[in-house]
Design an enzyme around this catalytic site. Sequence first.
Site, PDB file in Angstrom:
ATOM      1  CG  ASP A   8      -1.857   1.210   1.476  1.00  0.00           C
ATOM      2  OD1 ASP A   8      -2.479   1.649   0.150  1.00  0.00           O
ATOM      3  OD2 ASP A   8      -1.625   1.803   2.254  1.00  0.00           O
ATOM      4  CG  ASP A  10      -1.837   7.427   0.069  1.00  0.00           C
ATOM      5  OD1 ASP A  10      -0.691   7.556  -0.652  1.00  0.00           O
ATOM      6  OD2 ASP A  10      -2.865   8.199  -0.236  1.00  0.00           O
ATOM      7  CB  CYS A  99     -14.656   0.048  -9.550  1.00  0.00           C
ATOM      8  SG  CYS A  99     -13.603   0.489  -8.099  1.00  0.00           S
ATOM      9  CB  CYS A 101      -9.941  -1.839 -10.121  1.00  0.00           C
ATOM     10  SG  CYS A 101     -10.525  -0.205 -10.374  1.00  0.00           S
ATOM     11  CG  ASP A 128      -2.459   2.083   6.435  1.00  0.00           C
ATOM     12  OD1 ASP A 128      -2.624   1.926   5.308  1.00  0.00           O
ATOM     13  OD2 ASP A 128      -3.009   3.361   6.814  1.00  0.00           O
TER      14      ASP A 128
END
Length: 362
Positions: A8, A10, A99, A101, A128
Amino acid sequence: MQPTLFIDRDGTLIDEPKTDFQIDSLEKLKLEPKVIPALLRLKAKYRFVIVSNQDGLGTDAFPQTNFDKPHNVMMALFESQGITFDEVLICPHKPEENCLCRKPKIKLLDHYIRKNLFDIDRSFVIGDRETDMQLAENLGIRAIQYDPQKMNWDLIAEKLLGETVTNCGKRPPRFAEVIRQTKETDIKVQVWLDEAGVNEIKTGVGFFDHMLDQIATHGGFRMNVQCKGDLWIDEHHTVEDTALALGQALKQAIGDKRGIARFGFVLPMDECKAECALDLSGRPWIKFNACFKRDKVGDFSTELTEHFFQSLAFSMLATLHLNVTGNNDHHKIESLFKAFGRTLRQAIRIEGNEMPSSKGVL
């Protein structure tokens, strides 16, 4: 197939602002602590892929140009330090768009799945949020939940590399497996005292799983715990029998205790003050001092904290003293498990070849 880390962005690689959860300017760009040294240690063993949800990217609320500038600087910074990512996969949709994705859905990784581009047994999702954990489950691989205090990048690298931390290498690896089956529980415990790594712990009691992981993580060793218990009654038998099986496994793995430090003491200071003193004496005893305001933390009865350590100490044949003060029951229990892990780490460390007792036996 290559071992791959699906990471990940952010909140994991870089800090995520809690105001608007967008990194849309250079002023907001800040790396997570120790991320570069950790990735440098890991890059020889793993391929890196960024997988990120970016809500509303390309809209007036989050223009593409605002995203690109800090993102490109981040990528250039990593590359300047010798860290490259095979791909950066981004879902720009908002949750309400439903969606295919957006994490934890796996459409972004469809080509990795169809072409068998990652080793299922040796790949991980690192993130996180709970959605990252769910993504790993949907991919059929394991996950590590990043937390700057509880599971930082140093600990992640240590887990993934399985570094030897307690044995000088002159002895066979200390390993034990215990299978305990009763009418109430079916338990399998494996411990590797001389390697750190990713622990696989499933008891059916989420908070208890997290506490067991704290013991291994802070103890510097690796363990697997699988337990199927009569949770339709309550978690008592699961916690008690897991403690008994774990204590037996630790005792077997330690062996005749020749050369170990034997003693450990730790006094970690956070918002709670937890004291732990341990002697692998062969004489079981426990003194436990803790008061809890709540009946439960999550799905775990707070009264079982003492019972767990009592069962563990008697199964290990160890003398154990535990004391904790503080205001938050969650933090108090967690600090006890962490303190025990750090103390055990000291006690099982190999320091020489002698029996650590004037009697010549323990």
